[in-house]
Scaffold this motif. Structure first.
Motif, mmCIF file in Angstrom:
data_model
loop_
_atom_site.group_PDB
_atom_site.id
_atom_site.type_symbol
_atom_site.label_atom_id
_atom_site.label_comp_id
_atom_site.label_asym_id
_atom_site.label_seq_id
_atom_site.Cartn_x
_atom_site.Cartn_y
_atom_site.Cartn_z
ATOM 1 N N VAL A 247 -4.838 -42.945 -18.731
ATOM 2 C CA VAL A 247 -4.839 -43.531 -17.394
ATOM 3 C C VAL A 247 -3.626 -44.447 -17.308
ATOM 4 O O VAL A 247 -3.618 -45.560 -17.838
ATOM 5 N N VAL A 248 -2.588 -43.938 -16.677
ATOM 6 C CA VAL A 248 -1.311 -44.645 -16.644
ATOM 7 C C VAL A 248 -1.247 -45.580 -15.437
ATOM 8 O O VAL A 248 -1.518 -45.164 -14.297
ATOM 9 N N ALA A 249 -0.883 -46.837 -15.724
ATOM 10 C CA ALA A 249 -0.725 -47.811 -14.637
ATOM 11 C C ALA A 249 0.412 -47.383 -13.712
ATOM 12 O O ALA A 249 1.420 -46.845 -14.156
ATOM 13 N N LYS A 250 0.244 -47.618 -12.441
ATOM 14 C CA LYS A 250 1.246 -47.193 -11.458
ATOM 15 C C LYS A 250 2.418 -48.158 -11.360
ATOM 16 O O LYS A 250 3.491 -47.805 -10.880
ATOM 17 N N GLU A 251 2.188 -49.402 -11.783
ATOM 18 C CA GLU A 251 3.289 -50.372 -11.736
ATOM 19 C C GLU A 251 3.118 -51.406 -12.824
ATOM 20 O O GLU A 251 2.053 -51.534 -13.438
ATOM 21 N N LEU A 252 4.189 -52.128 -13.090
ATOM 22 C CA LEU A 252 4.183 -53.154 -14.129
ATOM 23 C C LEU A 252 3.445 -54.410 -13.669
ATOM 24 O O LEU A 252 3.583 -54.826 -12.525
ATOM 25 N N ASP A 253 2.691 -54.996 -14.612
ATOM 26 C CA ASP A 253 2.137 -56.325 -14.344
ATOM 27 C C ASP A 253 2.776 -57.295 -15.339
ATOM 28 O O ASP A 253 3.495 -56.899 -16.258
ATOM 29 N N ASP A 254 2.528 -58.584 -15.160
ATOM 30 C CA ASP A 254 3.173 -59.593 -16.001
ATOM 31 C C ASP A 254 2.842 -59.416 -17.480
ATOM 32 O O ASP A 254 3.702 -59.599 -18.355
ATOM 33 N N GLU A 255 1.597 -59.050 -17.783
ATOM 34 C CA GLU A 255 1.172 -58.886 -19.179
ATOM 35 C C GLU A 255 1.935 -57.739 -19.852
ATOM 36 O O GLU A 255 2.369 -57.848 -20.997
#
Length: 436
Positions: A247-255
């Motif tokens: 399940v690939v995240a669609k965008e970067l988060d701070d973590e």
């Protein structure tokens, strides 16, 4: 003993050595007298063994040692006559002539030395190149690649296992009907199509349904690391429990950004993109260097810079290339070369041009490294070998010891010097970067 020597060219010489039978006999007797004080022979006290007994028992070995010592002295005399020092000698001297009879030995020795090289004008062979461009799309693709790599696995509702899916399954392997050690696991997760298992295993799992069991027939490769399994036919009994996917995240988060920039204070997407841009550009440069700039430079300097090559080193390189190629020959060719010495000699000779180019380049690289003050420390060699060990999942200390035992650490160091040299040669020869 008579020794006369002459230079063939700046890197090679011939030493004619005439060793009379009397000199050989005297040297044998001298060695026998020395041995008589050290050897143990039944019936005699140590140190009191008669020389005649030593000669009778060890005469053949002593004669070999005597000849070896005399030839060493002949080489020393030749070097002195040529004005060369022993450490200038490259490789082992070879015989171009060896005749032995009751009067002694008449021989010609081939000596090789490090050549004198003038690399002036090498700069003309350094091609100018444009700095590789990096697009926004390439940076985004690199981010997506990382997100895919760290993405967690989750169960997916799917009827049939396909390549690219992750399988959670049990397996147990059997050879000749007997389970073998290390061939069993439960709840194992494997990406189908990753080629982590032996050939045929993952293909055999394609099409399985959840809950289904299957026997997969495979054959272990002949070079498999476990000798008891190498080349053996095996059956793996498998049962598929679950099909998973990332399940690939669609965008970067701070973590995630912090994970991608360990140790970086005030990590941000902008800083990450700049770092990735630098990395991608460096990767592109290395590709350009290895595929275009370096081959072009090598061809140019090998053509431009001429000097005499040490014959002994060229012959060693020919032997090395021929040995490496041997296992690639057909069975028919191997049989032919074993029976036909002329065919064997001709085949070996076919490697001469490549060997000469390789030896020539090695000396040019060595000289250029000195001219440009490019050095590689022993610590850098160790670090490179450790890094290689980590990449292949082997013990780094054992890997280093293996390199040391095989005597190839100098070759590793030379390869690192060459890599550092070519980066140095081209790092300052790029055109102005264009807009991206």
């Amino acid at each position: 003993m008579e020794v006369t020597s002459k230079l063939v060219n700046s890197a090679n010489a011939i030493a004619e050595a005439k060793i009379d039978a009397k000199s050989i006999e005297e040297r044998v007797n001298k060695l026998a007298q020395k041995a008589a004080k050290q050897v143990k022979v039944d019936g005699f006290r140590q140190g009191k063994v008669p020389v005649a007994v030593v000669l009778k028992r060890y005469g053949k070995e002593l004669e070999g040692d005597a000849k070896q010592e005399l030839f060493k002295e002949a080489i020393d005399k030749a070097l002195n006559e040529l004005g060369k020092k022993p450490d200038e000698l490259l490789g082992d001297p070879g015989f171009s002539k060896f005749e032995e009879n009751e009067n002694g030995i008449d021989a010609e020795l081939e000596l090789s030395f490090k050549p004198t090289i003038d690399v002036s004008g090498y700069e003309e062979a350094i091609s100018e190149y444009a700095t590789p461009r990096v697009t926004k799309k390439e940076i985004e693709a690199k981010i997506e690649e990382f997100l895919t790599m760290i993405a967690p696995l989750e169960k997916i509702e799917k009827d049939v296992l396909e390549k690219g899916d992750f399988a959670k399954f049990d397996f147990e392997g059997f050879v000749d009907g007997v389970a073998f050690e290390g061939g069993k696991a439960e709840g194992f997760v494997l990406e189908i199509g990753s080629n982590q298992f032996i050939p045929g295993f993952e293909d055999g799992m394609v099409g399985l349904k959840v809950g289904e069991e299957k026997d997969i027939n495979v054959k272990f490769p002949a070079e498999y690391q476990a000798p008891n399994l190498a080349g053996k036919d095996a059956i793996f009994k498998v049962k598929l429990h679950e099909i998973q996917g990332k399940v690939v995240a669609k965008e970067l988060d701070d973590e995630t950004i912090k994970k991608m920039m360990p140790g970086e204070e005030d990590a941000s997407k902008e800083k990450l993109e700049e770092r990735l841009k630098t990395q991608i550009r460096e990767d592109k440069f290395q590709k350009l260097l290895n595929e275009e700039l370096k081959p072009k430079f090598v061809d140019a300097v090998v053509e431009k810079i001429n000097f005499d090559l040490p014959k002994s080193i060229v012959e060693q390189e020919i032997d090395f290339q021929f040995r490496n190629a041997w296992n690639g020959f057909s069975a028919e060719d191997m049989a032919k070369f074993r029976e036909d010495k002329d065919a064997l000699t001709a085949k070996r000779e076919s490697y001469r041009a490549d060997a000469e180019k390789s030896v020539k380049l090695t000396f040019i690289v060595d000289e250029l490294a000195k001219v440009r003050n490019v050095v590689v420390s022993d610590q850098e060699v160790v670090q490179a070998i450790y890094f290689e060990a980590y990449r292949y999942g082997v013990d780094p200390k054992a890997h280093l010891e293996d390199y040391r035992n095989r005597g190839v650490l100098p070759a590793v160091k030379m390869a690192l010097i060459e890599e550092k040299l070519f980066n140095d040669l081209f790092s300052k020869n790029k055109k102005e970067e264009k807009g991206e």
